[in-house]
Enzyme design. Sequence first.
Site, PDB file in Angstrom:
ATOM      1  N   GLU A  49     -98.449 -98.773 -10.339  1.00 54.67           N
ATOM      2  CA  GLU A  49     -97.591 -97.972 -11.222  1.00 54.67           C
ATOM      3  C   GLU A  49     -96.233 -98.659 -11.251  1.00 54.67           C
ATOM      4  O   GLU A  49     -95.557 -98.786 -10.226  1.00 54.67           O
ATOM      5  CB  GLU A  49     -97.480 -96.527 -10.716  1.00 54.67           C
ATOM      6  CG  GLU A  49     -98.740 -95.722 -11.002  1.00 54.67           C
ATOM      7  CD  GLU A  49     -98.642 -94.244 -10.631  1.00 54.67           C
ATOM      8  OE1 GLU A  49     -99.581 -93.498 -10.931  1.00 54.67           O
ATOM      9  OE2 GLU A  49     -97.628 -93.824 -10.028  1.00 54.67           O
ATOM     10  N   ASP A  60     -87.360 -87.184 -10.206  1.00 57.03           N
ATOM     11  CA  ASP A  60     -87.416 -88.042  -9.035  1.00 57.03           C
ATOM     12  C   ASP A  60     -86.338 -87.691  -8.032  1.00 57.03           C
ATOM     13  O   ASP A  60     -85.277 -87.189  -8.393  1.00 57.03           O
ATOM     14  CB  ASP A  60     -87.258 -89.511  -9.462  1.00 57.03           C
ATOM     15  CG  ASP A  60     -88.520 -90.035 -10.123  1.00 57.03           C
ATOM     16  OD1 ASP A  60     -89.558 -90.072  -9.441  1.00 57.03           O
ATOM     17  OD2 ASP A  60     -88.467 -90.382 -11.317  1.00 57.03           O
ATOM     18  N   TYR A 175    -102.723 -87.626 -12.075  1.00 55.40           N
ATOM     19  CA  TYR A 175    -101.783 -87.794 -10.965  1.00 55.40           C
ATOM     20  C   TYR A 175    -101.427 -86.390 -10.492  1.00 55.40           C
ATOM     21  O   TYR A 175    -100.706 -85.670 -11.163  1.00 55.40           O
ATOM     22  CB  TYR A 175    -100.551 -88.544 -11.474  1.00 55.40           C
ATOM     23  CG  TYR A 175     -99.535 -88.933 -10.406  1.00 55.40           C
ATOM     24  CD1 TYR A 175     -99.461 -88.281  -9.184  1.00 55.40           C
ATOM     25  CD2 TYR A 175     -98.634 -89.963 -10.639  1.00 55.40           C
ATOM     26  CE1 TYR A 175     -98.528 -88.638  -8.231  1.00 55.40           C
ATOM     27  CE2 TYR A 175     -97.688 -90.331  -9.701  1.00 55.40           C
ATOM     28  CZ  TYR A 175     -97.642 -89.664  -8.499  1.00 55.40           C
ATOM     29  OH  TYR A 175     -96.703 -90.019  -7.567  1.00 55.40           O
TER      30      TYR A 175
END
Lengths: 270, 410
Positions: A49, A60, A175
């Site tokens: 990734e 994030d 994911y």
Amino acid sequence: MSRITQTLSALDAAGRKALIPFVTAGDPDLSVTVPLMHTLVEAGADIIELGVPFSDPMADGPTIQRASERALLKKVSLRQVIAAVAEFRTRNTTTPVVLMGYANPIEAMGVDAFADAASAAGADGVLVVDYPPEESREFAKVVRAAGLDVIFLLAPTSTDARIRAVGEIGSGYIYYVSLKGVTGAGHIDIDAVSKRIPLIRDMVGLPVGVGFGVRDGASAKALAVVADAVVIGSRIIEEIENSPADEILPRVKTLLSGIRTAMDSVEVAA
Amino acid sequence: MGKLDLPAEVSASAYNLPDTTGHFGPYGGTFVAETLIAALDELRDTYESLKDEPAFRAEFEYELKHYVGRPSPIFHARRLSDAAGGAQIYLKREDLNHTGAHKINNVIGQAMVAKHMGKPRVIAETGAGQHGVATATIAARLGMECVVYMGSEDVKRQAANVYRMKLLGATVVPVECGSKTLKDALNEAMRDWVTNVANTFYIIGTVAGPHPYPMMVRDFQSVIGEECKWQMPEMIGRQPDAVIACVGGGSNAMGIFYPYIPYPDVRLIGVEAAGHGISTGMHSASLCAGRPGVLHGNRTYLLQDEIGQIIETHSVSAGLDYPGVGPEHAWLKDCGRAEYVAIDDEEALAAFHKTCRMEGIIPALESSHAVAYAMKMAAGMSKDAVLLVNLSGRGDKDMHTVAEKSGIKF
């Protein structure tokens, strides 16, 4: 069959789990990115990734945001990230590469131009963190038409209806975000994850990778027991930011090899 | 209260946005990671069920009346009007609200939703500190834990507001990442929310963010325009020719615009911050000089570079210093219902001083942008024309900035 599906099918047939490292392109410098990708493969990565830097990576944690900031100091653009994939492909035609990032740099480039360029460069999939399925039907259509897989996130809080919606437009793998919060945070509740993954796999019909919170061989191994793939990001980026420039590659290799070994010690039921 | 019957065009209006998925035309929406979806769904469902419930409305109105001091008056700024030399300028006095700005209207509404959802902890982002102060105020009033995220640059620039929040019992967390300003505070608050969603409610301060925030914040702020709609006829026997408000994220502007959308004879004018001038690139005029993109959970006009990175903004007023804008403004611009213009730092400061000296009102620097444009516009209009300006906040918080600009040190 896409390179991602081929890779995951072959691993499954061999009774092995996929290791998917995440690194941010251009961190700390674009010249490091392609050698780093080859190093990840040497250390046992099955899929890479590759993070596209963004100024406001809302989902994030601080570690990956700092990686983005380092890359953006050098003005690393989406086009340059795609060019890095093309360069990687000159020496590696087997390891799938997934571009992972946020919507705005893609929209600034133009979705059509992005899909064409990414496909031509040899990228295999796209994961846009802030494109949930309801906002990305058109995007998914364009990207899949260009031959790329569209990978979606699912969370412990995703409802059955949403899981099915992801199954309709997603491809490649899922994911699964294994904990509440942002990347790089806290500890994983392995029990909760192990209950959830079979359900998701059944509803979506795609392999399920798990990430957010994988820090070492032990946590990777625990997830490898229940998931099809293990994603590890922040821990690698910490290694990069704490290494002198000439030690980045060997240190990352040691870290990831250790995780590979731990994962491969999992006994998979036939 | 002196509410008049609504004119026919209201019922004829087709304006019914956002749609059920939070879109204003191509703008708005829910551009967030999967981890936030469940929390937003829960918020949307709760808000939808509460917003028309009589007991909820009654409590909201009670708080606005007795705690905030609403309705806020409208004031005919005669001397400013004379100085401009044309249209009559009226000021909607949001500066007289408790805590000194329009921000409190929205915060009370969201805090009531939080209380209803059983969330004992509220978080907020703040730039200049006004939304943080409003949130800390209501958290104190309702006995909630309050954490305010603020860019570390802003913490330095707005020391007095940081202290105000602490006096009110809030924890102020300086944000060190990115440009260390409002947008980074918003990123950090979102991260807190996604991590602590079980016990935490995120009170967003403007009409931006993912659905349902732009709609919910607009609804709570629309009390401003709803009051104007009966106050103006009481004062002058009709509605104004134009309504003018400054636009950063755009909550005070949406609050006064929204009830006037169905009135085609009332022009809606949003005033952005041109900073050092649009041509210098150092400004905060997302609608005038930006282009559409995705940030902070919605699609809207953004200030971004050629590779899609969000760029740093500039304005003398911290409250307008934001690289995005509420998605409903983006839609109102594209469909032509509202007009958007920009006023630079110097023009805003000049209007600030004029309002101080001619009307005895110290306006916020944000609101001074709207006053500046009103005076400019009034000059070319007849003396019968009426411009209604949303004076969104008072300028006490700006003393240091203005003094510094004038070369004065305390």
